[in-house]
Design a protein around this motif. Structure first.
Motif, short mmCIF file in Angstrom:
data_model
loop_
_atom_site.label_atom_id
_atom_site.label_comp_id
_atom_site.label_asym_id
_atom_site.label_seq_id
_atom_site.Cartn_x
_atom_site.Cartn_y
_atom_site.Cartn_z
N ARG A 145 21.26 -4.41 12.17
CA ARG A 145 22.52 -3.68 12.32
C ARG A 145 23.66 -4.69 12.39
N CYS A 146 23.94 -5.33 11.27
CA CYS A 146 24.95 -6.38 11.21
C CYS A 146 26.35 -5.78 11.44
N GLN A 161 25.80 -11.13 16.00
CA GLN A 161 26.39 -10.61 14.77
C GLN A 161 25.38 -9.84 13.92
N ARG A 162 24.09 -10.20 14.03
CA ARG A 162 23.06 -9.60 13.19
C ARG A 162 21.86 -9.17 14.05
N PRO A 163 22.04 -8.22 14.97
CA PRO A 163 20.93 -7.78 15.81
C PRO A 163 19.95 -6.91 15.04
N MET A 164 18.72 -6.85 15.54
CA MET A 164 17.75 -5.88 15.03
C MET A 164 18.23 -4.48 15.40
N CYS A 165 17.65 -3.47 14.76
CA CYS A 165 18.11 -2.10 15.02
C CYS A 165 17.83 -1.66 16.46
N ASN A 166 16.91 -2.36 17.15
CA ASN A 166 16.65 -2.03 18.57
C ASN A 166 17.50 -2.87 19.52
N GLY A 167 18.41 -3.67 18.96
CA GLY A 167 19.34 -4.44 19.77
C GLY A 167 18.89 -5.85 20.09
#
Length: 475
Positions: A138-139, A249-255
């Protein structure tokens, strides 16, 4: 001072086809001829020839802004240029080889008013295939609305056929495909089947084919790496800085953070025989962490590109991700210092300053609007991947590239010579006027200079010196 003229030039290298970059044209073999052909008695430095000192005066980096190749000259070569025109035939014969090379690079001319060369038109049509909206990251600067919609195989095949038809219609010699998303590795079976079809169809049409997968790298498993290598696909991985800034800036979709998974994917790619390019997007968030990542990449001899974040309508953070001019210039110089401490084997001229490319003259910063098809998962065709919400045609259109070129709503393909603030700038054929979509969103126009113009001009000398030092390091 060395008595023999010594000239260093970068080897011709292709710039990674991430985002909307123009393919670098393939230049013809250097011309040969007799001493009379060269008109040695009329040779003189190009009126715009510029030199920058390197290594305490032993060498200089020499170039004609926008128009020549970049070269490193020792003092003997520089002195030769300064003595022109040569009066003695014997001396001319002695330095003939050096003169030929300096002419071929565009540093020497035979008139005080040389004509400006017309930048070569690209011979490659670029097509971006948006395979899926799905992504496991989720950038913060992403412009794609995430869902599970994906391109069907039938649509993918028709996209290939439409791209080949456009390439043949306009006389291109090669098709360059970019498989993107979302995260294209989440549509891996479609990617593989589509590329196999593209190989078959391009071969039948007599077209060359290049292709790149634009991925976040987390899905680069050993079996997938092996398959990508078997298919001859290049890989570009997005990674924006050291762990703290990249994870923000570029977390996984789970945060959770993505850095460790991306770096592991890069290592698997290297182990599997693929040498990926890493695409870094510079934002106010990532800037401080980029030098540490650059050092990590240099230690592994992984090529990378540096691009500035773009403002767009779908981002969650928008303008707060865009660093101000002074901060960006200072941060880029810190990155360049990191590169200078461990120079890579590959040329820096087309990689380390956003959309600029100092390796060849070009009239546009990117392919968008002229040499580019962006095909979404529904088969709709737009001029730029950041303008997929503004399609002008689809894969069944008779002439989608023509529709893009004549679209007055989004005139992205303007030549730099037509842009206000650009047409008299000596650097214009190295920046091409900057990203036209960024200019449009900042000014409401595409016929005006880039909002990043001052940044480019400030950093050109730094980048040219850095390339010169890299060439000396390779000796």
């Amino acid at each position: 001072m060395h008595s023999i003229a010594h000239i260093l030039v970068p080897e011709q290298t292709s710039v990674a086809l991430n985002d909307c970059r123009l393919p670098v044209p393939v230049y013809a073999q250097a011309p040969t001829g007799t001493k009379d052909d060269l008109a040695i008695h009329r040779l003189r430095p190009h009126p715009l020839l510029t030199t920058l000192d390197l290594d305490d005066g032993e060498h200089v980096v020499a170039f004609v802004p926008s128009l020549s190749q970049v070269a490193v000259l020792n003092q003997a070569a520089l002195a030769l240029i300064q003595r022109l025109p040569l009066a003695e035939a014997a001396e001319a014969a002695e330095v003939y080889g050096a003169l030929v090379r300096l002419v071929e690079m565009g540093l020497l001319v035979t008139t005080d008013n040389p004509a400006l060369p017309c930048p070569a038109e690209p011979t490659t049509l670029v097509a971006w295939l948006h395979l899926t909206n799905a992504c496991n990251l989720r950038c913060t600067y992403c412009y794609i609305e995430k869902n599970h919609e994906a391109m069907s195989l039938a649509t993918a095949y028709q996209a290939i056929e439409a791209s080949i038809a456009a390439a043949r219609r306009y006389g291109y010699r090669e098709l360059a495909l970019k498989y993107a998303g979302g995260e294209p590795l989440l549509a891996f079976d479609t990617l593989v089947a589509t590329h196999q079809y593209a190989q078959e169809q391009c071969a039948a049409a007599g077209l060359g084919l290049a292709a790149t997968v634009l991925t976040n790298g987390t899905g680069l498993t050993a079996p997938r790496v092996a398959r990508l290598r078997e298919l001859g696909l290049d890989v570009t991985v997005s990674l924006d800085g050291a762990a703290t800034s990249n994870d923000q800036q570029r977390p996984m979709c789970n945060g959770t953070g993505s850095t460790a998974a991306i770096m592991a994917g890069l290592e698997r790619a290297r182990a599997g025989g693929i040498h990926p390019t890493v695409a870094l997007t510079i934002t106010s968030t990532s800037l401080a962490g980029v030098p540490a990542l650059v050092q990590w990449l240099l230690e592994r001899d992984l090529p990378f590109t540096l691009s500035f974040a773009r403002d767009h309508t779908c981002g969650r953070s928008h303008r707060d991700l865009l660093a101000d001019e002074a901060t960006l210039i200072e941060g880029m110089r810190t990155i360049y210092a990191t590169v200078a401490a461990n120079p890579p084997s590959w040329s820096l001229l087309g990689a380390l300053l956003d959309r600029t490319d100092l390796s060849h003259a070009h009239g546009q910063a990117c392919a968008a609007g002229s040499h580019y098809l962006v095909i979404d998962h529904h088969g709709r065709i737009a001029a730029c991947q950041m303008a997929q919400h503004m399609p002008v045609a689809d894969i069944y259109h008779e002439d989608p590239l023509g529709a893009i070129r004549h679209d007055e709503r989004l005139p992205l393909g303007r030549h730099v010579d037509t842009k206000e603030g650009c047409r008299t700038c000596v650097w214009r054929y190295w920046c091409g006027g900057g990203c036209p979509l960024a200019t449009l969103r900042a000014t409401g126009r595409t016929d005006i200079q880039s909002p990043d113009c001052n940044i480019y001009k400030a950093l050109y000398p730094d980048l040219l010196r850095l390339e010169g030092l890299r060439l000396l390091h390779q000796c």
